[in-house]
Design an enzyme around this catalytic site. Sequence first.
Site, PDB file in Angstrom:
ATOM      1  N   TYR A 192       0.852  -1.195   0.000  1.00  0.00           N
ATOM      2  CA  TYR A 192       0.000   0.000   0.000  1.00  0.00           C
ATOM      3  C   TYR A 192       0.881   1.236   0.000  1.00  0.00           C
ATOM      4  O   TYR A 192       1.830   1.330   0.777  1.00  0.00           O
ATOM      5  CB  TYR A 192      -0.888  -0.007   1.248  1.00  0.00           C
ATOM      6  CG  TYR A 192      -1.834   1.174   1.345  1.00  0.00           C
ATOM      7  CD1 TYR A 192      -2.874   1.331   0.432  1.00  0.00           C
ATOM      8  CD2 TYR A 192      -1.685   2.119   2.358  1.00  0.00           C
ATOM      9  CE1 TYR A 192      -3.752   2.406   0.530  1.00  0.00           C
ATOM     10  CE2 TYR A 192      -2.561   3.198   2.459  1.00  0.00           C
ATOM     11  CZ  TYR A 192      -3.592   3.340   1.537  1.00  0.00           C
ATOM     12  OH  TYR A 192      -4.451   4.398   1.647  1.00  0.00           O
ATOM     13  N   ASP A 234       9.213   2.947   0.112  1.00  0.00           N
ATOM     14  CA  ASP A 234       8.104   3.562   0.839  1.00  0.00           C
ATOM     15  C   ASP A 234       8.286   3.199   2.312  1.00  0.00           C
ATOM     16  O   ASP A 234       7.911   2.117   2.754  1.00  0.00           O
ATOM     17  CB  ASP A 234       6.766   3.050   0.305  1.00  0.00           C
ATOM     18  CG  ASP A 234       5.588   3.607   1.104  1.00  0.00           C
ATOM     19  OD1 ASP A 234       5.833   4.283   2.125  1.00  0.00           O
ATOM     20  OD2 ASP A 234       4.442   3.349   0.709  1.00  0.00           O
ATOM     21  N   LYS A 293       3.529   8.898   8.943  1.00  0.00           N
ATOM     22  CA  LYS A 293       3.336   8.301  10.261  1.00  0.00           C
ATOM     23  C   LYS A 293       4.280   8.865  11.341  1.00  0.00           C
ATOM     24  O   LYS A 293       4.067   9.982  11.785  1.00  0.00           O
ATOM     25  CB  LYS A 293       3.384   6.776  10.147  1.00  0.00           C
ATOM     26  CG  LYS A 293       2.254   6.296   9.191  1.00  0.00           C
ATOM     27  CD  LYS A 293       1.929   4.856   9.192  1.00  0.00           C
ATOM     28  CE  LYS A 293       0.623   4.610   8.453  1.00  0.00           C
ATOM     29  NZ  LYS A 293       0.701   3.955   7.167  1.00  0.00           N
TER      30      LYS A 293
HETATM   31  C1  LIG Z   1       0.008   4.480   5.765  1.00  0.00           C
HETATM   32  C2  LIG Z   1       0.829   4.240   4.570  1.00  0.00           C
HETATM   33  C3  LIG Z   1       0.777   5.097   3.454  1.00  0.00           C
HETATM   34  C4  LIG Z   1      -0.208   6.214   3.347  1.00  0.00           C
HETATM   35  O1  LIG Z   1      -0.019   7.212   4.286  1.00  0.00           O
HETATM   36  P1  LIG Z   1      -1.258   8.179   4.668  1.00  0.00           P
HETATM   37  O2  LIG Z   1      -0.649   9.152   5.614  1.00  0.00           O
HETATM   38  O3  LIG Z   1      -2.306   7.304   5.244  1.00  0.00           O
HETATM   39  O4  LIG Z   1      -1.691   8.824   3.401  1.00  0.00           O
HETATM   40  C5  LIG Z   1       1.672   4.881   2.421  1.00  0.00           C
HETATM   41  N1  LIG Z   1       2.551   3.870   2.463  1.00  0.00           N
HETATM   42  C6  LIG Z   1       2.626   3.023   3.496  1.00  0.00           C
HETATM   43  C7  LIG Z   1       3.646   1.943   3.502  1.00  0.00           C
HETATM   44  C8  LIG Z   1       1.754   3.165   4.579  1.00  0.00           C
HETATM   45  O5  LIG Z   1       1.810   2.283   5.573  1.00  0.00           O
END
Ligand SMILES: *Cc1c(COP(=O)(O)O)cnc(C)c1O
Length: 428
Positions: free
Chosen positions: A144, A239, A267
């Site tokens: 994701y 990511d 985060k």
């Molecule tokens: C949570 C998450 C996102 C998205 O971040 P948001 O602040 O919710 O838009 C992207 N990549 C990873 C790996 C994530 O865990």
Amino acid sequence: MQYQRSSKLFAEAEKVIPGGVNSPVRAFKGVGGTPIFVKSAKGAYLFDEDGNKLIDYINSWGPMILGHAHEPVIKAITERAKLGTSFGMPTELETKIAELAVSMVPNIDKIRFVNSGTEACMSAIRLARGYTKRDKIIKFAGCYHGHSDSFLIQAGSGASTFGIPNSPGVTQGTAKDTLLAHYNNLDSVRELFENNKNEIAAIIVEPVAGNMGCIPPQKGFLEGLRSLCDDNGALFIFDEVMTGFRLAKGGVQELYAVKADIVCFGKVIGGGLPVGAFAARNEIMNYLAPLGPVYQAGTLSGNPLAMAAGLAMLSELNVHASIFERLDEKTAYLENGIRKVLTQNGVVFTINRVGSMISVHFNETPVVDFETAKGGDNEMFKKFFHGLLNEGVYIAPSAYETWFITDALSYADLDFTIKAIDKVSKTL
Ligand SMILES: *Cc1c(COP(=O)(O)O)cnc(C)c1O
């Protein structure tokens, strides 16, 4: 436990907010029942609207690595708020947090702050495309990267919970530029490079996957991706929205000594305020406007409250680097405890863990990619979730999520949790 007030609040919310929530996975659709409405939180605990106290294993999906309402962060926000909350002009604070982040993370010279992990990943691939002058990207099934169009192709997390492989509203034109590979499977990536010669701008990967439950990269996987990128003139994007400032000060680049070209954050970096960021070496970052041609902007980007919270958070992690070891020890203790009681109670399971990311999969076989993650016993997970909730332990309401461990958890909390799991697993 009683949840009358939460249920009532949810019914009211449903009338004016789609599904009653501002982010789908909060709605409990993956586990049934109605979501808990939180009133306040402190340290490792949530206090809900019905007066229940819950041990929190979500921690705002990661940011609360030092616990809820952590004093230095709260102090930074409240003091900063008195000076004005937004200017749309540069502040010294932005340079301070940028300097700190660049000093903590290997292999980056410059960083740009945005408002969410979604924005960070979306901007990172635009930058990669502009820099390489190529259109296609490779992503992995079950990973994701936020909810921007290019990534809603077999995305993990909420999209998996709801079985949405490909969201309506994403155009064919956009979807065709996202090529899908399988996690921990280098051949699937090699094949895509062979079939799309000189067209692939970047590979984007969760270097430790967390959005199909926790799935560690197998030995050689990240190194193999690095080589494939080098051989084919593509950029390698980590990511690290979940792993950054969680698995190590410098994230997975430090942990596994593999270099990425662009790194995305979210985060933890915001300390609980809406912050994301992406970073790279000068030659790549200088491609961004106003220095270069790739446009990216934001009215609230670098917002002083958000930067103050982020700076307070990163400063703590920088000064007390032993936090990462302590988190690893606590999570290992939890893992061992869970293994013991689940085994004693004859439950079939697999636990995946890297540092303070851990997930319990109700699978007979190892969970190494999205296909194997999907093989888990979802009905058992639902019972497990509600059983734990009833005992006062709050884990993510989906089998496709990692547990986010906070340093605020005491060993007594962990023992309480293991005992709760022992009790619940006897009823599965
Ligand atoms: C949570 C998450 C996102 C998205 O971040 P948001 O602040 O919710 O838009 C992207 N990549 C990873 C790996 C994530 O865990």
